[in-house]
Write an enzyme that holds these catalytic residues in place. Structure first.
Site, PDB file in Angstrom:
ATOM      1  N   ASP A  32       0.880  -1.222   0.055  1.00  9.43           N
ATOM      2  CA  ASP A  32      -0.066  -0.065  -0.069  1.00  9.43           C
ATOM      3  C   ASP A  32       0.983   1.307   0.097  1.00  9.43           C
ATOM      4  OD1 ASP A  32      -2.399   1.593   0.597  1.00  9.43           O
ATOM      5  OD2 ASP A  32      -1.440   2.188   2.235  1.00  9.43           O
ATOM      6  N   TYR A  37       2.801  10.114  -0.704  1.00 12.87           N
ATOM      7  CA  TYR A  37       3.882   9.573   0.100  1.00 12.87           C
ATOM      8  C   TYR A  37       5.471   9.792  -0.497  1.00 12.87           C
ATOM      9  CZ  TYR A  37       0.264   6.502   2.528  1.00 12.87           C
ATOM     10  OH  TYR A  37      -0.597   5.918   3.266  1.00 12.87           O
ATOM     11  N   LYS A  62      -3.148   5.799  -4.025  1.00 13.45           N
ATOM     12  CA  LYS A  62      -4.128   6.866  -3.630  1.00 13.45           C
ATOM     13  C   LYS A  62      -3.780   7.942  -4.577  1.00 13.45           C
ATOM     14  CE  LYS A  62      -3.697   5.096   1.095  1.00 13.45           C
ATOM     15  NZ  LYS A  62      -2.446   4.434   0.873  1.00 13.45           N
ATOM     16  N   HIS A  95      -7.579   9.436  -1.419  1.00  8.87           N
ATOM     17  CA  HIS A  95      -6.975   9.601  -0.076  1.00  8.87           C
ATOM     18  C   HIS A  95      -7.716  10.171   0.801  1.00  8.87           C
ATOM     19  CE1 HIS A  95      -2.681   9.313   1.265  1.00  8.87           C
ATOM     20  NE2 HIS A  95      -3.422   9.292   2.216  1.00  8.87           N
TER      21      HIS A  95
END
Length: 281
Positions: A32, A37, A62, A95
């Site tokens: 994931d 990120y 996401k 997200h």
């Protein structure tokens, strides 16, 4: 989709390849990540060099709020797929909801529906959506989200949201499944890892508190996404399939809920405060 995934939130890019490689070597088959990120590229590289066939690894990422809107989200998919260097993403989710600009959220989800019908993603979903967000989304779109990835751990259970997701056939996917942050409990600072109730259950099974919490999620029908950069902890978190908690132990963990959220308040998410530019490459 495997019941236990491996997360890379806040994992620096220069540590991501080693962490994901260790997870895949341990046996994880669900990774994931997220555009926000900043480590999708490294996740893809670790998967490619793992020696494991691409169709054996479930990849979830996401779309960040900065790329909401129909065309913007389609482009957000292109950015993520390009960094991951994969043609089809297994699970693509939004997200966050944008409560103050929910029309953009709806258009973003309609873009996910388009990607799904075109076969570019295998499943679509959402993250951090509260009941009121789900109600509106379901009324204005066609495909029920496959998952809702939300903060769930013994100190913040979100019982109402869990029930709403289940009612609609949406899988609850837990981020921060063992807490990981310090929480207020009875007016004091506390950590799930040091909780005496969880510790007693862990001792009874010869397991760690983290293993007990992950097992709690799985036995209650949730998917869990733990994270770590330490190979020993990565392996420990995966070693949860050889014991079972009793009904009384599950209830005891449920009883630890404080109602205190560790992450951002979903109702307060705005582009002004949380918007960031997602690079093209």
């Amino acid at each position: 989709m495997p019941a236990l995934g491996f997360g890379v939130y806040q994992t620096p890019p220069d540590e991501t390849i080693a962490a994901v490689s260790a997870a895949l070597a341990t046996g994880y088959r669900h990774i994931d990540t997220a555009a926000a990120y900043g480590n999708e590229r490294e996740v893809g590289e670790a998967i490619r060099h793992s020696g494991i066939a691409r169709d054996e690894v479930f990849v979830e990422t996401k779309i960040w709020i900065s790329d909401y809107g129909y065309d913007e989200t389609l482009h957000g998919f292109d950015k993520s797929a390009g960094k991951l260097r994969i043609d089809r993403i297994d699970l693509l989710i939004l997200h966050q909801a944008l409560p103050g600009e929910f029309d953009r959220t709806v258009q973003a989800y309609k873009a996910l529906e388009k990607l799904y019908t075109d076969g570019r993603v295998r499943a679509i979903g959402v993250s951090n959506f509260m009941p009121e967000h789900l109600t509106r989304l379901l009324a204005e779109t066609e495909i029920v989200p496959a998952v809702n990835q939300i903060e769930v751990h013994p100190y913040f259970r979100q019982s109402e949201l869990l029930a709403v997701d289940t009612e609609h056939g949406i899988l609850n996917q837990a981020w921060s499944p063992i807490g990981g942050i310090t929480f207020y409990r009875d007016g004091t600072h506390g950590s799930t890892l040091a909780d005496p109730v969880i510790g007693e259950i862990a001792t009874a099974h010869g397991k760690s508190p983290a293993q007990v919490m992950l097992r709690w999620h799985l036995q209650q029908g949730r998917q869990a996404i733990p994270k770590s950069v330490r190979p020993a902890r990565i392996a420990e978190n995966f070693d949860i399939f050889d014991f079972e908690l009793t009904a009384g132990q599950l209830d005891a963990i449920d009883g630890l809920d404080t109602g205190v959220r560790g992450g951002p308040e979903p109702a307060a998410i705005t582009l002004e405060q949380f918007g960031i530019e997602i690079p093209e490459a």
